[in-house]
Write an enzyme that holds these catalytic residues in place. Structure first.
Site, PDB file in Angstrom:
ATOM      1  N   HIS A 148       0.810  -1.217   0.000  1.00  0.00           N
ATOM      2  CA  HIS A 148       0.000   0.000   0.000  1.00  0.00           C
ATOM      3  C   HIS A 148       0.847   1.272   0.000  1.00  0.00           C
ATOM      4  O   HIS A 148       0.397   2.322  -0.470  1.00  0.00           O
ATOM      5  CB  HIS A 148      -0.936   0.006   1.213  1.00  0.00           C
ATOM      6  CG  HIS A 148      -2.217   0.743   0.974  1.00  0.00           C
ATOM      7  ND1 HIS A 148      -2.277   1.961   0.350  1.00  0.00           N
ATOM      8  CD2 HIS A 148      -3.497   0.416   1.285  1.00  0.00           C
ATOM      9  CE1 HIS A 148      -3.536   2.367   0.288  1.00  0.00           C
ATOM     10  NE2 HIS A 148      -4.297   1.433   0.832  1.00  0.00           N
ATOM     11  N   ASP A 384      -8.454  -7.520 -17.951  1.00  0.00           N
ATOM     12  CA  ASP A 384      -8.807  -8.389 -19.070  1.00  0.00           C
ATOM     13  C   ASP A 384      -7.517  -8.890 -19.719  1.00  0.00           C
ATOM     14  O   ASP A 384      -6.785  -8.129 -20.340  1.00  0.00           O
ATOM     15  CB  ASP A 384      -9.642  -7.598 -20.076  1.00  0.00           C
ATOM     16  CG  ASP A 384     -10.043  -8.423 -21.294  1.00  0.00           C
ATOM     17  OD1 ASP A 384      -9.714  -9.622 -21.337  1.00  0.00           O
ATOM     18  OD2 ASP A 384     -10.682  -7.848 -22.192  1.00  0.00           O
TER      19      ASP A 384
END
Length: 399
Positions: A148, A384
């Site tokens: 993070h 994708d």
């Protein structure tokens, strides 16, 4: 579930032409320094037919050449300040398999078994790790972990989209903006807001909540799906006391108001106990003059805090709670972000304060407070790889 590890290796960026030097570094910004110093994990599941591992790996190499920070390591500069070392040491890429069908093995809800579908988060030097697990039915699960301190949800989701583009042989677009030194403090600093106890706290503060039953040992993770009809009715009820010229509360504000009340009631808090909701606020659209460039890669989040006593929260109607949340978020605007930048560069250093996110991250599950993050505008679902199989599921595992 028995996961068989086939291979585990480091994957480096694949550059076109001569590679850049590996001695450079990027200093962490004030926003990086106050966020959570830990890894987060996401798991994607795809139905067959799926993309070959080699194609996914090649796309990863190409995207790392554009998002180079992920292939580096956290370190310190000559002054001891935290930086991202652009040494191209690489990210962990694990190939694994399960000798069973995905439907027979993996639950769509949070469970301990899912931890085996991404690499361990303990003692990890790599800033990104990927595990591709194949199932006997032809389905594929991609476990992704990321640190993070390098990037927030907005920036990480942009990288994931770029990874998918590169895997499909497309140009990565839009390109990220890498300069984290753009958040300069004002001279003289203007501290219009209080940041002690908000983004920063004293090292010596120990948070204790004596009204909480700390003997609870059966906490479980639970995933809830709300129908569009339920959310529509909830939003209407939350906005029912708004004036004729007021905008209705958002779906997010309405749902969080409902959850805050429900969770407070379920926790059985003492009526005089104070409870608050911490809400992530993205500064990309809020900072102005200068405006943050499109595609900024890094952390750019502060938090809004809505507060109430448990009695008031449960006694007052839903519109009252929704307004508490709305007002808290609205107050975190350009002037607040600029005040934070000034405070972080001056008072936080002078007073040797530590980030509140670090202080809160260890023991918060039994507190009377909540933290809420929204992914509604982040393109996490756009990862994708180019197969015609359908994405079956995405699950955020946190840290």
């Amino acid at each position: 579930m028995k996961v068989k590890i086939g291979s585990s290796k480091l994957v480096q960026p694949l550059y076109e032409g001569n590679p850049p030097p590996t001695t450079n570094y990027i200093p962490l910004s004030v926003f990086d320094k106050v966020t959570y110093d830990q890894h987060v994990a996401i798991i994607y599941a795809y139905r067959p037919p799926t993309t070959p591992n080699a194609t996914i790996e090649l796309g990863l190499k190409k995207s790392l050449a554009v998002y180079r920070e992920w292939a580096g390591r956290l370190g310190k500069d000559s002054n001891g300040e935290p930086v991202i070392l652009l040494n191209d040491e690489g990210v962990r890429f694990v190939e694994a398999s399960v000798d069973r069908a995905l439907d027979q093995t993996v639950s769509i809800g949070p469970s301990a078994s899912l931890l085996s579908l991404h690499p361990s988060l303990e003692g990890v030097e790599e800033l990104v790790q990927v595990q591709v697990t194949r199932f006997s039915c032809g389905s594929m699960v991609v476990g992704f972990t990321a640190h993070h301190l390098v990037a927030d949800g907005h920036a990480t989701s942009s990288f994931l989209v770029a990874w998918g583009q590169a895997s499909r042989g497309l140009e990565i677009s839009p390109l990220p903006f890498h300069d984290r030194t753009i958040f300069s403090p004002r001279d003289p600093p203007i501290l219009d807001f209080e940041h002690r106890g908000v983004e920063y706290v004293s090292k010596n503060i120990k948070k204790v909540y004596p009204l909480i039953d700390n003997s609870v040992d059966d906490i479980v993770a639970h995933k809830v799906h709300y129908t569009a009809e339920f959310l529509s009715k909830l939003k209407a009820r939350a906005s029912s006391m708004n004036g004729p010229h007021d905008r209705p509360f958002s779906t997010f504000e309405s749902l969080v108001a409902h959850l805050w009340r429900a969770i407070t009631r379920a926790r059985g808090l003492n009526g005089q106990e104070n409870t608050q909701v911490r809400i992530s606020v993205d500064g990309r659209a809020r900072l102005k003059n200068p405006k943050v460039p499109n595609g900024y890669f890094g952390n750019l989040v502060l938090w809004a805090f809505a507060k109430a006593r448990a009695n008031d929260l449960l006694r007052e109607p839903l519109p009252y709670v929704a307004k508490l949340l709305h007002d808290a978020v609205v107050n975190v605007q350009d002037d607040y972000f600029k005040s934070f930048i000034d405070f972080a560069n001056h008072k936080a250093k002078e007073e040797d304060l530590v980030p509140n996110a670090v202080a809160d991250s260890k023991e918060s599950i039994l507190w009377p407070n909540l933290e809420v993050d929204s992914w509604l505008r982040f393109p996490f679902y756009d990862l994708d790889f180019g197969s015609v199989g359908v994405m079956w599921h995405i699950l955020y595992l946190g840290n």
